[in-house]
Motif scaffolding. Structure first.
Motif, PDB file in Angstrom:
ATOM      1  N   GLN A 150       0.467 -16.349   3.693  1.00 44.50           N
ATOM      2  CA  GLN A 150      -0.280 -16.335   2.441  1.00 44.50           C
ATOM      3  C   GLN A 150       0.685 -15.823   1.380  1.00 44.50           C
ATOM      4  O   GLN A 150       1.085 -14.665   1.402  1.00 44.50           O
ATOM      5  N   GLN A 196     -12.468  -9.361   3.729  1.00 41.99           N
ATOM      6  CA  GLN A 196     -12.563  -7.958   4.094  1.00 41.99           C
ATOM      7  C   GLN A 196     -12.810  -7.131   2.838  1.00 41.99           C
ATOM      8  O   GLN A 196     -11.903  -6.824   2.087  1.00 41.99           O
ATOM      9  N   ARG A 251     -14.133  -2.467   5.061  1.00 41.90           N
ATOM     10  CA  ARG A 251     -13.257  -2.823   6.200  1.00 41.90           C
ATOM     11  C   ARG A 251     -13.880  -3.840   7.140  1.00 41.90           C
ATOM     12  O   ARG A 251     -13.202  -4.320   8.049  1.00 41.90           O
ATOM     13  N   MET A 301     -10.211  -8.431   0.123  1.00 36.01           N
ATOM     14  CA  MET A 301      -9.021  -9.033   0.723  1.00 36.01           C
ATOM     15  C   MET A 301      -9.472 -10.286   1.465  1.00 36.01           C
ATOM     16  O   MET A 301     -10.495 -10.275   2.153  1.00 36.01           O
ATOM     17  N   PHE A 311      -8.238 -13.210   4.216  1.00 34.76           N
ATOM     18  CA  PHE A 311      -7.250 -13.510   5.240  1.00 34.76           C
ATOM     19  C   PHE A 311      -7.460 -14.911   5.788  1.00 34.76           C
ATOM     20  O   PHE A 311      -8.573 -15.295   6.134  1.00 34.76           O
ATOM     21  N   PHE A 317      -3.431 -13.945  12.106  1.00 34.75           N
ATOM     22  CA  PHE A 317      -3.804 -13.806  10.698  1.00 34.75           C
ATOM     23  C   PHE A 317      -2.585 -13.821   9.778  1.00 34.75           C
ATOM     24  O   PHE A 317      -1.477 -13.435  10.171  1.00 34.75           O
ATOM     25  N   GLY A 318      -2.828 -14.230   8.545  1.00 33.03           N
ATOM     26  CA  GLY A 318      -1.839 -14.097   7.488  1.00 33.03           C
ATOM     27  C   GLY A 318      -1.858 -12.687   6.919  1.00 33.03           C
ATOM     28  O   GLY A 318      -2.618 -11.829   7.350  1.00 33.03           O
ATOM     29  N   GLN A 319      -1.013 -12.474   5.899  1.00 33.94           N
ATOM     30  CA  GLN A 319      -0.833 -11.137   5.348  1.00 33.94           C
ATOM     31  C   GLN A 319      -1.955 -10.739   4.402  1.00 33.94           C
ATOM     32  O   GLN A 319      -2.100  -9.561   4.066  1.00 33.94           O
ATOM     33  N   GLY A 320      -2.726 -11.691   3.948  1.00 36.15           N
ATOM     34  CA  GLY A 320      -3.852 -11.377   3.081  1.00 36.15           C
ATOM     35  C   GLY A 320      -3.558 -11.576   1.607  1.00 36.15           C
ATOM     36  O   GLY A 320      -2.404 -11.478   1.160  1.00 36.15           O
ATOM     37  N   GLN A 370      -3.992  -2.910  11.637  1.00 41.44           N
ATOM     38  CA  GLN A 370      -3.876  -3.236  10.221  1.00 41.44           C
ATOM     39  C   GLN A 370      -3.277  -2.043   9.497  1.00 41.44           C
ATOM     40  O   GLN A 370      -3.929  -1.011   9.339  1.00 41.44           O
ATOM     41  N   MET A 389      -2.009  -4.372   4.354  1.00 42.85           N
ATOM     42  CA  MET A 389      -1.381  -5.472   5.085  1.00 42.85           C
ATOM     43  C   MET A 389      -2.418  -6.272   5.865  1.00 42.85           C
ATOM     44  O   MET A 389      -3.601  -5.935   5.895  1.00 42.85           O
ATOM     45  N   GLY A 390      -1.919  -7.340   6.494  1.00 47.22           N
ATOM     46  CA  GLY A 390      -2.794  -8.166   7.312  1.00 47.22           C
ATOM     47  C   GLY A 390      -2.967  -7.597   8.706  1.00 47.22           C
ATOM     48  O   GLY A 390      -2.487  -6.509   9.020  1.00 47.22           O
ATOM     49  N   LEU A 391      -3.665  -8.345   9.531  1.00 47.59           N
ATOM     50  CA  LEU A 391      -3.919  -7.924  10.905  1.00 47.59           C
ATOM     51  C   LEU A 391      -2.838  -8.493  11.818  1.00 47.59           C
ATOM     52  O   LEU A 391      -2.582  -9.704  11.800  1.00 47.59           O
ATOM     53  N   VAL A 431      -5.045   1.294  11.283  1.00 45.39           N
ATOM     54  CA  VAL A 431      -6.439   1.032  11.613  1.00 45.39           C
ATOM     55  C   VAL A 431      -6.453  -0.051  12.688  1.00 45.39           C
ATOM     56  O   VAL A 431      -5.804  -1.094  12.532  1.00 45.39           O
TER      57      VAL A 431
END
Lengths: 116, 112
Positions: free
Chosen positions: A6, A39, A43, A89, A91, A106-109, B37, B41-43, B88
């Motif tokens: 992303q 997200q 969370r 966010m 993703f 997943f991508g970085q967001g 996470q 940042m992403g997962l 997390v």
């Protein structure tokens, strides 16, 4: 290995306008699934929309739609009529269909801000 | 509807300590995942499982171990905690490859 990219760390849009979030992925597989998750600050991960790679038709869920370009390995998310509650966010995620290797990556967001 | 339950929600560990993050789901899902996470940042996928008795490494498995003795449970073990493991942690499960993944509420772990 499959990767998801992303390229937009942050995006902002005026309330009621349209915004598009970009996602590209790298794979050698022909069958797979793509997802967009949201997200919020809580969370909690919330599914926004999903797309099967074998379907040419772009998925749509109310104000959310995707532009799936399989040859280009691109999967962008369009949010129409943006609302304050869309701030979160986002993703992009890829799910392999290969037996025994169905990991979800997943991508970085992209952090989306909605301006009132 | 319990869904995916993670315990604990918060934990502070000292360097070198060990702990197990618990994850259980009551939806009879075959597929389960552990992610971390980092802030903003992403997962990143740590480990995943496609069924009881079957596990495999994800993107960042070093420093972690998992087991999957039952369909319901997928614990994540941290041995010799390091500050780099401050993050997390999310557990997730899904019924089918193309189905929605359901996530737990996350465990915030701090290693000091």
């Amino acid at each position: 290995a499959q990767t998801v990219t992303q390229s937009q760390p942050e995006m902002s849009v005026q309330e009621a306008e349209t915004v598009t979030l970009s996602c590209t992925y790298d794979t050698s597989e022909s069958d797979y699934y793509l997802f967009w998750y949201k997200q919020p600050p809580s969370r909690q991960m919330i599914l926004v929309i999903r797309q099967e790679a074998y379907k040419q038709q772009n998925a749509t869920e109310n104000r959310f739609s995707v532009n799936f370009q399989k040859a280009a390995k691109s999967f962008s998310l369009k949010i129409s009529d943006s609302q304050l509650g869309d701030a979160a966010m986002y993703f992009c995620a890829y799910r392999s269909e290969v037996q025994g290797a169905q990991k979800l990556v997943f991508g970085q967001g992209t952090r989306l801000t909605i301006n009132p | 509807n319990a869904g995916v339950t993670q315990t604990p929600k918060f934990r502070i560990l000292k360097i070198g300590q060990s702990m197990t993050l618990q994850c259980t789901q009551d939806m009879n899902h075959n597929y389960m995942y552990w992610y971390r996470q980092d802030p903003g940042m992403g997962l990143k996928l740590i480990y995943y499982s496609v069924g009881a008795g079957i596990t495999d490494k994800g993107e960042v498995p070093n420093g972690y171990n998992v087991s999957r003795s039952t369909t319901e449970d997928f614990p994540l073990r941290l041995e010799l905690a390091a500050p780099s493991q401050t993050s997390v942690y999310f557990c997730a499960s899904s019924l089918l490859p193309g189905a929605e993944a359901f996530f737990g509420q996350g465990t915030r772990l701090t290693v000091v």
